[in-house]
Design a protein around this motif. Structure first.
Motif, PDB file in Angstrom:
ATOM      1  N   ASN A 210       1.629   3.291 -18.751  1.00 28.57           N
ATOM      2  CA  ASN A 210       0.329   2.810 -19.238  1.00 28.57           C
ATOM      3  C   ASN A 210       0.153   1.328 -18.900  1.00 28.57           C
ATOM      4  OD1 ASN A 210      -0.230   5.330 -20.274  1.00 28.57           O
ATOM      5  ND2 ASN A 210       0.346   4.809 -22.380  1.00 28.57           N
ATOM      6  N   VAL A 211       1.238   0.568 -19.046  1.00 24.83           N
ATOM      7  CA  VAL A 211       1.202  -0.859 -18.709  1.00 24.83           C
ATOM      8  C   VAL A 211       0.903  -1.048 -17.226  1.00 24.83           C
ATOM      9  CG1 VAL A 211       2.617  -2.958 -18.509  1.00 24.83           C
ATOM     10  CG2 VAL A 211       2.746  -1.552 -20.583  1.00 24.83           C
ATOM     11  N   LEU A 212       1.633  -0.325 -16.374  1.00 23.31           N
ATOM     12  CA  LEU A 212       1.469  -0.488 -14.932  1.00 23.31           C
ATOM     13  C   LEU A 212       0.115   0.017 -14.449  1.00 23.31           C
ATOM     14  CD1 LEU A 212       5.046   0.459 -13.673  1.00 23.31           C
ATOM     15  CD2 LEU A 212       4.036  -1.816 -13.881  1.00 23.31           C
ATOM     16  N   GLU A 213      -0.386   1.086 -15.057  1.00 25.69           N
ATOM     17  CA  GLU A 213      -1.704   1.581 -14.664  1.00 25.69           C
ATOM     18  C   GLU A 213      -2.801   0.592 -15.062  1.00 25.69           C
ATOM     19  OE1 GLU A 213      -2.786   4.695 -12.904  1.00 25.69           O
ATOM     20  OE2 GLU A 213      -0.860   3.854 -12.271  1.00 25.69           O
ATOM     21  N   HIS A 214      -2.621  -0.069 -16.216  1.00 30.38           N
ATOM     22  CA  HIS A 214      -3.574  -1.109 -16.627  1.00 30.38           C
ATOM     23  C   HIS A 214      -3.562  -2.257 -15.618  1.00 30.38           C
ATOM     24  CE1 HIS A 214      -6.011  -3.272 -19.652  1.00 30.38           C
ATOM     25  NE2 HIS A 214      -5.372  -4.347 -19.213  1.00 30.38           N
ATOM     26  N   VAL A 215      -2.363  -2.672 -15.218  1.00 33.91           N
ATOM     27  CA  VAL A 215      -2.225  -3.755 -14.233  1.00 33.91           C
ATOM     28  C   VAL A 215      -2.819  -3.315 -12.894  1.00 33.91           C
ATOM     29  CG1 VAL A 215      -0.541  -5.060 -12.868  1.00 33.91           C
ATOM     30  CG2 VAL A 215      -0.231  -4.801 -15.342  1.00 33.91           C
ATOM     31  N   MET A 264      -5.631  -8.411   2.413  1.00 32.61           N
ATOM     32  CA  MET A 264      -6.622  -7.340   2.327  1.00 32.61           C
ATOM     33  C   MET A 264      -6.142  -6.037   2.950  1.00 32.61           C
ATOM     34  SD  MET A 264      -9.116  -8.891   0.759  1.00 32.61           S
ATOM     35  CE  MET A 264     -10.660  -8.055   1.100  1.00 32.61           C
ATOM     36  N   THR A 265      -5.341  -6.121   4.004  1.00 35.80           N
ATOM     37  CA  THR A 265      -4.920  -4.916   4.723  1.00 35.80           C
ATOM     38  C   THR A 265      -3.499  -4.496   4.382  1.00 35.80           C
ATOM     39  OG1 THR A 265      -4.163  -6.261   6.595  1.00 35.80           O
ATOM     40  CG2 THR A 265      -6.438  -5.454   6.667  1.00 35.80           C
ATOM     41  N   GLY A 266      -2.890  -5.136   3.401  1.00 34.99           N
ATOM     42  CA  GLY A 266      -1.492  -4.872   3.071  1.00 34.99           C
ATOM     43  C   GLY A 266      -1.311  -3.727   2.085  1.00 34.99           C
ATOM     44  N   ARG A 267      -0.095  -3.651   1.572  1.00 39.75           N
ATOM     45  CA  ARG A 267       0.261  -2.551   0.674  1.00 39.75           C
ATOM     46  C   ARG A 267       1.150  -3.088  -0.452  1.00 39.75           C
ATOM     47  NH1 ARG A 267       4.893  -0.225   0.864  1.00 39.75           N
ATOM     48  NH2 ARG A 267       5.230  -0.897   3.029  1.00 39.75           N
ATOM     49  N   ILE A 268       0.897  -2.579  -1.663  1.00 39.41           N
ATOM     50  CA  ILE A 268       1.732  -2.859  -2.832  1.00 39.41           C
ATOM     51  C   ILE A 268       2.258  -1.531  -3.353  1.00 39.41           C
ATOM     52  CG2 ILE A 268       1.795  -3.794  -5.174  1.00 39.41           C
ATOM     53  CD1 ILE A 268      -0.536  -5.579  -4.430  1.00 39.41           C
ATOM     54  N   GLU A 269       3.507  -1.506  -3.763  1.00 34.50           N
ATOM     55  CA  GLU A 269       4.074  -0.301  -4.359  1.00 34.50           C
ATOM     56  C   GLU A 269       4.573  -0.619  -5.767  1.00 34.50           C
ATOM     57  OE1 GLU A 269       7.337   3.244  -3.475  1.00 34.50           O
ATOM     58  OE2 GLU A 269       7.643   1.263  -2.610  1.00 34.50           O
ATOM     59  N   LEU A 270       4.185   0.212  -6.735  1.00 34.07           N
ATOM     60  CA  LEU A 270       4.697   0.135  -8.101  1.00 34.07           C
ATOM     61  C   LEU A 270       5.686   1.284  -8.276  1.00 34.07           C
ATOM     62  CD1 LEU A 270       1.311  -0.422  -9.998  1.00 34.07           C
ATOM     63  CD2 LEU A 270       2.842  -2.154  -9.044  1.00 34.07           C
TER      64      LEU A 270
END
Length: 360
Positions: A210-215, A264-270
Motif C-alpha cells: 500500500n505504501v509503495l503503490e501510494h508512492v 522521461m524515457t527511463g525505467r524505475i522498478e519497485l
C-alpha cells in the motif's frame, strides 16, 4: 568397538542438500555433476540449468586460470583456497565468496573435484552497515547540535526584525524587514527539515505494498509522461508495525531521486522480498523486509558516492541534498537501514526493515 558402515550416497547427498555452504561437484573434465540448494541460491539459477556446464562458466578467479588451477589440483591431489573472489549470479550481479577446492580420488571411479563456496558478502555488508549506522548517528548528533546553535539567534533576529518593522515610519522601508523575516523563516524551515520529525513515530499495522503503490501513484502524477514504473512484489510479506506516513515520505524521497535519474524515457522498478535470519547493523532479525527502488539512469557520480547520505550533498542540479539523509533517518527510526549500489545504467536503493512487531 564396532565399526560403523560408510555413509550411503543417498545420505551423503541429503547432508549436502542441507548445508548452508554452496557445494559443486565437477567431473575430471570439469563439467558440473552436482550442485546443492545453497549453491542454487548463490547463483540464483536452478540445478537443471547448470548441470553439465563447464567450471569456466561458473568460477571466475584471478588471471582467469580456473581450468588450469582445477586440473592442477586434480593431478597434484592438493586442495587450495582462494579468498574474496567474485562469482556472477543469474541476474548479472556479482557476489563475493571464499572458494575451497578439494580433489576427490576414488579407486573404482574417475577423479572428481569438490568446490565449496562460502559467501562473504554478508560479513562485508554487516561491516559496511555498522559504518553506515555510526556515520548516520554522528551526522544526526552534529545536525542537532548545529540546529540548537542556529535556532536561538535566528529567533532573536526574527523577533528584532518584527519589532523594527512596527517602528518604521516609512512603509517603503518595511520591505527590508520583511526580507529579514522571510529569510529567517526559510532558514528555520531548512533546519527543521535537516533535524527531521520531532514527534515519536505513530505505529500501526502497515502493508508495504500500500505504501509503495501510494508512492508509485505520486510519481506517476508528478511525471505523467515518464519514466515507466514497474513492480515486482512478493505478496507473502506480512503487515508490520510502522508509521505509514513516514514510510511514504522515505520511499517518496528515494523514488523522486530515481525518477530524476531515469528521466522521461527511463525505467524505475519497485521490488519487495522477505529475507530470513538477516542482520541489520549488529542485530539479527528472524524476518526482514527488503524493498528496492531501482532505476536505469547514469548512476551516482563517483566523487559523491560515499557521501550521498550526508546533508547538502546532491548529484542533481538544484537539489537540496536533504532527501536521502531524511529518508535514512525515517527508516532508522523503524530499526531499519538504507543502502545504495550504483553503476552506470543501474542504481539500486535497498531498504531493510525488520518485520518483528516488538519495537523497543
Amino acid at each position: 568397538m564396532s565399526i560403523q558402515p560408510a555413509p550411503k550416497p543417498a545420505l551423503e547427498r541429503t547432508i549436502l542438500d542441507h548445508l548452508n555452504t554452496a557445494v559443486l561437484l565437477f567431473d575430471k573434465d570439469l563439467r558440473l555433476l552436482y550442485i546443492n540448494p545453497a549453491a542454487e541460491m548463490l547463483f540464483e539459477i536452478s540445478a537443471r540449468h547448470m548441470i553439465g556446464h563447464h567450471a569456466l562458466n561458473l568460477l571466475p578467479c584471478p588471471d582467469h586460470q580456473v581450468e588450469a588451477r582445477l586440473k592442477a589440483a586434480l593431478e597434484s591431489r592438493h586442495p587450495f583456497t582462494e579468498r574474496e573472489i567474485n562469482v556472477v549470479a543469474g541476474d548479472g550481479r556479482t557476489k563475493t565468496v571464499n572458494c575451497t577446492v578439494l580433489p576427490l580420488h576414488h579407486f573404482d571411479a574417475h577423479d572428481q573435484v569438490l568446490v565449496e563456496l562460502a559467501q562473504v558478502d554478508r560479513q562485508l555488508r554487516i561491516t559496511r552497515e555498522e559504518h553506515l549506522l555510526s556515520q548516520h548517528q554522528a551526522t544526526q548528533a552534529l545536525i542537532r547540535g548545529l540546529a540548537h546553535e542556529i535556532k536561538n539567534p535566528l529567533g532573536g533576529l526574527r523577533g528584532a526584525a518584527q519589532l523594527l518593522e512596527q517602528e518604521l515610519p516609512d512603509p517603503g522601508l518595511r520591505e527590508y524587514t520583511r526580507i529579514i523575516i522571510d529569510e529567517a523563516d526559510r532558514l528555520q524551515d531548512l533546519v527543521n527539515r535537516m533535524v527531521g520529525p520531532s514527534r515519536l513515530p505513530r505505529r500501526a499495522l502497515v502493508n508495504i505494498h500500500n505504501v509503495l503503490e501510494h508512492v508509485r501513484g505520486l510519481i506517476l502524477a508528478e511525471s505523467p509522461t515518464g519514466p515507466r514504473v514497474q513492480r515486482d512484489y512478493d505478496p507473502s510479506i506480512p503487515d508490520f508495525m510502522a508509521d505509514q506516513d513516514r514510510l511514504i515520505q522515505a520511499f517518496l524521497n528515494l523514488a523522486r531521486n530515481a525518477a530524476a535519474a531515469a528521466g522521461m524515457t527511463g525505467r524505475i522498478e519497485l521490488r519487495t522480498r522477505v529475507l530470513r535470519q538477516f542482520t541489520i547493523g549488529n542485530r539479527r532479525h528472524r524476518l526482514v523486509l527488503q524493498a528496492q527502488i531501482r532505476d536505469n539512469g547514469p548512476g551516482i557520480p563517483l566523487e559523491i558516492e560515499d557521501r550521498i547520505f550526508f546533508p547538502m550533498v546532491s548529484g542533481h542540479q538544484g537539489g537540496t541534498g536533504l532527501g536521502l539523509p531524511i529518508a535514512q533517518e525515517l527508516i532508522s527510526q523503524h530499526g531499519g537501514l538504507i543502502e545504495c549500489e550504483s553503476r552506470p545504467g543501474e542504481t539500486t536503493f535497498c531498504v531493510y526493515l525488520p518485520l518483528e512487531t516488538d519495537y523497543e
